[in-house]
Scaffold this motif. Structure first.
Motif, PDB file in Angstrom:
ATOM      1  N   THR A 131     -33.080  15.662  22.013  1.00 38.78           N
ATOM      2  CA  THR A 131     -33.053  14.526  21.096  1.00 38.78           C
ATOM      3  C   THR A 131     -34.470  14.103  20.715  1.00 38.78           C
ATOM      4  OG1 THR A 131     -30.989  13.788  22.101  1.00 38.78           O
ATOM      5  CG2 THR A 131     -32.205  12.166  20.795  1.00 38.78           C
ATOM      6  N   ALA A 132     -35.370  14.083  21.694  1.00 38.67           N
ATOM      7  CA  ALA A 132     -36.766  13.721  21.416  1.00 38.67           C
ATOM      8  C   ALA A 132     -37.396  14.724  20.459  1.00 38.67           C
ATOM      9  CB  ALA A 132     -37.555  13.650  22.720  1.00 38.67           C
ATOM     10  N   VAL A 161     -35.893  16.699  18.227  1.00 38.58           N
ATOM     11  CA  VAL A 161     -35.314  16.549  16.884  1.00 38.58           C
ATOM     12  C   VAL A 161     -35.880  15.314  16.196  1.00 38.58           C
ATOM     13  CG1 VAL A 161     -33.169  16.057  15.640  1.00 38.58           C
ATOM     14  CG2 VAL A 161     -33.217  17.837  17.385  1.00 38.58           C
ATOM     15  N   THR A 162     -35.977  14.202  16.928  1.00 41.19           N
ATOM     16  CA  THR A 162     -36.527  12.977  16.344  1.00 41.19           C
ATOM     17  C   THR A 162     -37.971  13.186  15.908  1.00 41.19           C
ATOM     18  OG1 THR A 162     -35.084  11.644  17.729  1.00 41.19           O
ATOM     19  CG2 THR A 162     -37.005  10.541  16.785  1.00 41.19           C
ATOM     20  N   PHE A 163     -38.770  13.798  16.770  1.00 37.29           N
ATOM     21  CA  PHE A 163     -40.161  14.059  16.423  1.00 37.29           C
ATOM     22  C   PHE A 163     -40.268  14.956  15.201  1.00 37.29           C
ATOM     23  CE2 PHE A 163     -43.837  16.856  16.670  1.00 37.29           C
ATOM     24  CZ  PHE A 163     -44.862  15.924  16.572  1.00 37.29           C
ATOM     25  N   LEU A 166     -38.140  15.498  12.778  1.00 31.91           N
ATOM     26  CA  LEU A 166     -37.722  14.807  11.551  1.00 31.91           C
ATOM     27  C   LEU A 166     -38.819  13.883  11.032  1.00 31.91           C
ATOM     28  CD1 LEU A 166     -33.988  13.963  12.274  1.00 31.91           C
ATOM     29  CD2 LEU A 166     -34.885  15.446  10.482  1.00 31.91           C
ATOM     30  N   ARG A 167     -39.421  13.122  11.925  1.00 31.14           N
ATOM     31  CA  ARG A 167     -40.479  12.204  11.496  1.00 31.14           C
ATOM     32  C   ARG A 167     -41.739  12.957  11.081  1.00 31.14           C
ATOM     33  NH1 ARG A 167     -39.649   7.202  15.705  1.00 31.14           N
ATOM     34  NH2 ARG A 167     -37.492   6.845  15.107  1.00 31.14           N
TER      35      ARG A 167
END
Length: 105
Positions: free
Chosen positions: A9-10, A12-14, A16-17
């Motif tokens: 999750t970390a 994917v979040t990174f 995307l941003r």
């Protein structure tokens, strides 16, 4: 398995941003867009702080016996005059402690 989900999750979040802002050269962004980005940190800060200050017992509480509201008003006054995050924190936390001690309940 839990740690794999957390790291996934970390990541994917990174990604995307990073794909939005990290791959674009700063000078390639329009001045208007860069000006708008200046408002992101205060908006995020307000989104975090305002519910903590105003919501008490599952309702919005503007009552004068809300210690967090009184301490936030004191901190806003310090922030307004000093324009310093450090002095705002130095004044706001003792203000909260004093108001919590002073108000009954």
């Amino acid at each position: 398995m839990v740690w794999a989900m957390i790291f996934g999750t970390a990541a994917v979040t990174f990604l995307l941003r990073f794909s939005f802002l990290g791959t674009v050269a700063p000078h390639a962004l329009s001045p208007r867009f860069r000006e708008a980005l200046r408002f992101v940190p205060p908006a995020v800060f307000a989104a975090i702080v305002v519910p903590q200050v105003l919501i008490r017992n599952d309702a919005i509480d503007f009552a004068p016996d809300n210690p967090r509201l009184l301490a936030a008003i004191a901190a806003l006054g310090v922030a307004w005059f000093t324009r310093s995050v450090t002095w705002t924190l130095i004044a706001g936390m003792p203000a909260l402690w004093i108001v919590q001690w002073w108000l009954p309940g």
